[in-house]
Write a protein that holds these residues in place. Structure first.
Motif, short mmCIF file in Angstrom:
data_model
loop_
_atom_site.label_atom_id
_atom_site.label_comp_id
_atom_site.label_asym_id
_atom_site.label_seq_id
_atom_site.Cartn_x
_atom_site.Cartn_y
_atom_site.Cartn_z
N ILE A 217 51.11 5.70 21.67
CA ILE A 217 51.15 6.10 23.09
C ILE A 217 50.09 5.30 23.86
N LEU B 197 53.04 9.35 27.57
CA LEU B 197 53.36 10.74 27.30
C LEU B 197 52.92 11.54 28.52
N ILE C 211 58.10 11.88 26.43
CA ILE C 211 57.67 10.53 26.08
C ILE C 211 58.60 9.57 26.79
#
Length: 509
Positions: free
Chosen positions: A336, A196, A209
């Motif tokens: 993430i 991200l 993203i």
């Protein structure tokens, strides 16, 4: 090191407050272009002094306090924008130069008795960056990859390309700033990660993203706000200081451009200081005079705690956008792998603490927040050259929906937000009147349900429609968005084969 030639493509980060250039030389090696004094960034400022000389970058910044009315800064926020009252008013409240609606449904800037379009100022900055890079490299730079905020509209991207054309700099490709930062982080490292990118610069905020699969960089979702950046953190300090001074002395400094420029300069320095200190003085001697002619000083102290209190709402706005983009991509914080910080404002401890709390891990320090975007642009420029040993594939998305005005002013979405690019979509259309000779489409970009709240990209008129009863003509309208996020619209009469096509330019009013 590979030999550089006049065909070399440099990478340029054209920033709101500072710009930066870099060049890749093969084997993943990148060098930043230095300016006088050894700095790698140049202030994105243009000025005309009292003798009529044009000044750009450091020279413009040095005389800013004494010449605030004729010093143009933060103009990137206005490039390719319609002069909607709220946009012009918002910017006018925070700058000392004058701006107004232009003849082409754009914004114009006044400087030393002259009027400039916003892309004229961008062109002058690009020319300065190109000339410094040319002196450094030993040949005239002619080609560049230029970065823009992911949340820029088609019209804003067109205006940046136009700025390059004005100074004979070929903008080979426009890429998004968060994508460029991801390239700086991951190019040539054989990574398999989902990152991200949190990009909070001087004037704009972007979050993307991006899935990195070795040399493929695929954007899953993007979002942002081109009116959210370090300037707004400075403005929060300025408002607080002006309110305090007015309460204490009964004098409003906001009408004094020189005093305001002194306050703005110190606000930015104080904000930066408070990233490494918990307290900082805020002192400006002889800021103004009393009605009796007595000099007044501005004396205050700022704590990091006070700065955080004043700007917590701005940081929350960035987090709200992060959450929206996470939802669009269908991921959760645990999905993430790395959170990358880009842009000078990400040095603020509150920003880092907020992200650490949300993602349950500290952000990555793997890229330089001020240089990553230019480095990524240079790497991508290198990958586009025939002799390159690095072939990169970018799979990006449309930041905001593109659509047409439908009945009642509703937005009929043709290409939704986060649709992958390049992309194309065909629509069936027909005549609505007997013997209608032309078809006119108004094309908008934005995520509001009503077109009035979105940005008008342009009007497309298909002339030479075959005379026939209403509903008898069969037309097909094709929307195509290229790898740079730039839109081309074409229409054809399915019965006669007649075609018409154009790339949408900045709208003429």
């Amino acid at each position: 090191m590979a030999k550089l030639s006049p065909d070399t493509i440099v990478g340029i980060d054209l920033g709101t407050t500072n710009s930066c250039a870099a060049v890749a030389t093969g084997d993943g090696q990148v060098r930043l272009v230095p300016y006088k004094g050894g700095e790698f960034t140049i202030p994105s400022i243009f000025a005309i002094d009292d003798k009529g000389h044009e000044l750009i970058g450091h020279e413009a910044k040095r005389q800013w306090q004494l010449n605030p009315r004729n010093t143009l800064y933060a103009t990137k926020r206005l490039i390719g924008r319609s002069p909607k009252d709220d946009v012009v008013d918002t910017v006018q409240r925070s700058v000392q130069y004058r701006l107004h609606g232009g003849a082409h449904n754009d914004v114009e800037l006044d400087c030393h008795g002259r009027t400039f379009q916003v892309q004229d100022v961008a062109a002058k900055l690009l020319a300065k960056i190109r000339d410094v890079a040319s002196d450094h490299l030993g040949f005239k730079v002619r080609r560049a990859v230029v970065t823009v905020p992911a949340y820029f509209t088609d019209r804003q991207r067109q205006a940046v390309k136009e700025a390059g054309r004005l100074v004979e700099l070929e903008v080979v490709r426009i890429i998004n700033e968060p994508t460029a930062a991801a390239l700086a982080y991951g190019a040539g490292k054989k990574l398999q990660e989902r990152v991200l990118v949190y990009d909070l610069g001087g004037g704009t905020f972007d979050v993307s993203i991006i899935e990195i699969r070795d040399r493929v960089f695929e954007v899953k979702a993007t979002g942002g706000d081109i009116f959210l950046g370090g300037l707004d953190f400075d403005d929060a300090i300025i408002r607080h200081v002006l309110d305090g001074f007015r309460e204490k002395h009964g004098i409003d400094l906001s009408g004094d451009p020189v005093a305001m420029q002194r306050v703005r300069d110190l606000a930015e320095r104080t904000k930066i200081d408070l990233s490494v200190r918990t307290e900082a003085p805020f002192s400006i001697p002889f800021i103004t005079m009393t009605p009796q002619g007595q000099p007044l000083n501005l004396e205050a102290r700022f704590s990091r705690e006070l700065l955080e209190e004043l700007t917590r709402g701005l940081v929350q706005r960035t987090l709200d956008l992060v959450e929206q983009v996470m939802a669009d991509a269908g991921v959760e914080p645990k999905d993430i792998d790395e959170v990358m910080l880009v842009g000078g404002q990400t040095r603020m401890p509150l920003v880092q603490q907020t992200l650490t709390h949300y993602f349950k891990k500290p952000p990555s320090k793997a890229v330089h927040p001020d240089e990553a975007v230019a480095i990524g642009a240079a790497l991508y420029g290198w990958s586009l050259q025939e002799s390159s040993d690095l072939k990169l594939q970018l799979l990006d998305v449309i930041p905001m929906a593109i659509g047409l005005e439908a009945a009642g002013g509703a937005m009929h979405v043709v290409l939704p937000r986060n649709a992958p690019i390049p992309n194309a979509k065909a629509l069936a259309a027909t005549s609505s009147l007997d013997d209608q000779s032309e078809l006119m489409l108004r094309i908008f970009q934005g995520d509001h349900a009503e077109v009035a709240a979105n940005e008008l990209l342009g009007e497309f008129t298909f002339r030479g429609v075959r005379p026939a009863p209403a509903g008898a003509v069969r037309l097909e309208v094709l929307f195509e968005v290229n790898v740079e996020g730039i839109l081309t619209v074409s229409a054809s009469d399915l019965d006669t084969g007649k075609q018409m096509k154009r790339t949408l330019r900045v709208t003429q009013s």
